[in-house]
Write a protein that holds these residues in place. Sequence first.
Motif, PDB file in Angstrom:
ATOM      1  N   MET A   1       0.844  -1.173   0.000  1.00 26.19           N
ATOM      2  CA  MET A   1       0.000   0.000   0.000  1.00 26.19           C
ATOM      3  C   MET A   1       0.894   1.242   0.000  1.00 26.19           C
ATOM      4  O   MET A   1       1.920   1.284   0.653  1.00 26.19           O
ATOM      5  CB  MET A   1      -0.906  -0.003   1.229  1.00 26.19           C
ATOM      6  CG  MET A   1      -1.855   1.168   1.258  1.00 26.19           C
ATOM      7  SD  MET A   1      -2.832   1.289   2.747  1.00 26.19           S
ATOM      8  CE  MET A   1      -1.680   2.102   3.825  1.00 26.19           C
ATOM      9  N   ASP A  51      -8.319   1.795 -11.561  1.00 25.23           N
ATOM     10  CA  ASP A  51      -7.460   0.625 -11.567  1.00 25.23           C
ATOM     11  C   ASP A  51      -6.621   0.640 -12.835  1.00 25.23           C
ATOM     12  O   ASP A  51      -6.948   1.321 -13.808  1.00 25.23           O
ATOM     13  CB  ASP A  51      -8.232  -0.685 -11.384  1.00 25.23           C
ATOM     14  CG  ASP A  51      -8.979  -1.156 -12.609  1.00 25.23           C
ATOM     15  OD1 ASP A  51      -9.119  -0.388 -13.582  1.00 25.23           O
ATOM     16  OD2 ASP A  51      -9.432  -2.302 -12.608  1.00 25.23           O
ATOM     17  N   ALA A  61      -3.588  -2.862 -10.081  1.00 27.70           N
ATOM     18  CA  ALA A  61      -3.475  -2.088  -8.846  1.00 27.70           C
ATOM     19  C   ALA A  61      -4.596  -1.054  -8.867  1.00 27.70           C
ATOM     20  O   ALA A  61      -5.092  -0.679  -9.924  1.00 27.70           O
ATOM     21  CB  ALA A  61      -2.115  -1.401  -8.752  1.00 27.70           C
ATOM     22  N   SER A  62      -4.995  -0.609  -7.678  1.00 31.20           N
ATOM     23  CA  SER A  62      -6.059   0.386  -7.605  1.00 31.20           C
ATOM     24  C   SER A  62      -5.555   1.664  -6.960  1.00 31.20           C
ATOM     25  O   SER A  62      -4.607   1.654  -6.170  1.00 31.20           O
ATOM     26  CB  SER A  62      -7.253  -0.150  -6.821  1.00 31.20           C
ATOM     27  OG  SER A  62      -6.923  -0.282  -5.459  1.00 31.20           O
ATOM     28  N   LEU A  63      -6.221   2.745  -7.316  1.00 36.90           N
ATOM     29  CA  LEU A  63      -5.939   4.049  -6.739  1.00 36.90           C
ATOM     30  C   LEU A  63      -7.257   4.629  -6.252  1.00 36.90           C
ATOM     31  O   LEU A  63      -8.205   4.775  -7.031  1.00 36.90           O
ATOM     32  CB  LEU A  63      -5.321   4.985  -7.779  1.00 36.90           C
ATOM     33  CG  LEU A  63      -5.123   6.438  -7.350  1.00 36.90           C
ATOM     34  CD1 LEU A  63      -4.073   6.536  -6.244  1.00 36.90           C
ATOM     35  CD2 LEU A  63      -4.734   7.301  -8.541  1.00 36.90           C
ATOM     36  N   GLY A  80      -2.918   3.908  -2.909  1.00 32.68           N
ATOM     37  CA  GLY A  80      -2.725   2.866  -3.906  1.00 32.68           C
ATOM     38  C   GLY A  80      -2.655   1.517  -3.223  1.00 32.68           C
ATOM     39  O   GLY A  80      -2.055   1.381  -2.161  1.00 32.68           O
ATOM     40  N   ALA A  81      -3.280   0.514  -3.842  1.00 33.93           N
ATOM     41  CA  ALA A  81      -3.299  -0.829  -3.244  1.00 33.93           C
ATOM     42  C   ALA A  81      -3.391  -1.888  -4.335  1.00 33.93           C
ATOM     43  O   ALA A  81      -3.735  -1.604  -5.483  1.00 33.93           O
ATOM     44  CB  ALA A  81      -4.487  -0.960  -2.294  1.00 33.93           C
ATOM     45  N   GLY A  83      -1.060  -3.878  -5.730  1.00 34.98           N
ATOM     46  CA  GLY A  83      -0.020  -4.024  -6.739  1.00 34.98           C
ATOM     47  C   GLY A  83       0.928  -5.179  -6.505  1.00 34.98           C
ATOM     48  O   GLY A  83       1.912  -5.320  -7.205  1.00 34.98           O
ATOM     49  N   SER A  92       5.239  -6.717  -3.333  1.00 37.06           N
ATOM     50  CA  SER A  92       4.916  -5.584  -4.184  1.00 37.06           C
ATOM     51  C   SER A  92       6.097  -5.238  -5.086  1.00 37.06           C
ATOM     52  O   SER A  92       7.240  -5.239  -4.658  1.00 37.06           O
ATOM     53  CB  SER A  92       4.559  -4.364  -3.325  1.00 37.06           C
ATOM     54  OG  SER A  92       4.345  -3.259  -4.149  1.00 37.06           O
ATOM     55  N   GLU A  96       1.628   0.245  -6.723  1.00 37.00           N
ATOM     56  CA  GLU A  96       0.854   1.207  -5.919  1.00 37.00           C
ATOM     57  C   GLU A  96       1.601   2.529  -5.815  1.00 37.00           C
ATOM     58  O   GLU A  96       1.005   3.599  -5.894  1.00 37.00           O
ATOM     59  CB  GLU A  96       0.592   0.709  -4.496  1.00 37.00           C
ATOM     60  CG  GLU A  96       0.190  -0.703  -4.350  1.00 37.00           C
ATOM     61  CD  GLU A  96       1.359  -1.652  -4.114  1.00 37.00           C
ATOM     62  OE1 GLU A  96       2.538  -1.260  -4.193  1.00 37.00           O
ATOM     63  OE2 GLU A  96       1.073  -2.824  -3.857  1.00 37.00           O
ATOM     64  N   ASP A  97       2.902   2.446  -5.617  1.00 33.81           N
ATOM     65  CA  ASP A  97       3.723   3.655  -5.536  1.00 33.81           C
ATOM     66  C   ASP A  97       3.654   4.459  -6.832  1.00 33.81           C
ATOM     67  O   ASP A  97       3.583   5.686  -6.804  1.00 33.81           O
ATOM     68  CB  ASP A  97       5.179   3.306  -5.231  1.00 33.81           C
ATOM     69  CG  ASP A  97       5.359   2.680  -3.866  1.00 33.81           C
ATOM     70  OD1 ASP A  97       4.700   3.142  -2.916  1.00 33.81           O
ATOM     71  OD2 ASP A  97       6.154   1.733  -3.755  1.00 33.81           O
TER      72      ASP A  97
END
Length: 111
Positions: A1, A51, A61-63, A80-81, A83, A92, A96-97
């Motif tokens: 995350m 996503d 990944a989602s934002l 962000g998650a 990934g 990861s 996400e980053d």
Amino acid sequence: MAKYENTLTGEFEEVIKQLENDIGNSGITMNLVDESNYTFGATKIAVRVYDKYFMRNGNRASLSLTVVGDNRDIFISAIGAGGGSGILFNFSLGAEDDMVEIVRKSVEEMK
């Protein structure tokens, strides 16, 4: 995350438009999943969920983007998650980053 939060001063609708443009133009696999808008008195709240498919690790990944405005004071939160890969452990590769970095750059350009 990954997480990024910041504040700025500006017009709420212009900030939303700039963030949507920067996020949407960040890659062809970036998709707006859904959005929500709410106004309570002078306070405006916008939530966006995106996503993106990352070919380098074969996952999505989602934002989650939340923007709260009270007059010209604006708070932005980007999380962000998703990934990572693996069933038991989340390894990861930075997806996400990467997504949160889009928001960070956009906000810094608006400041």
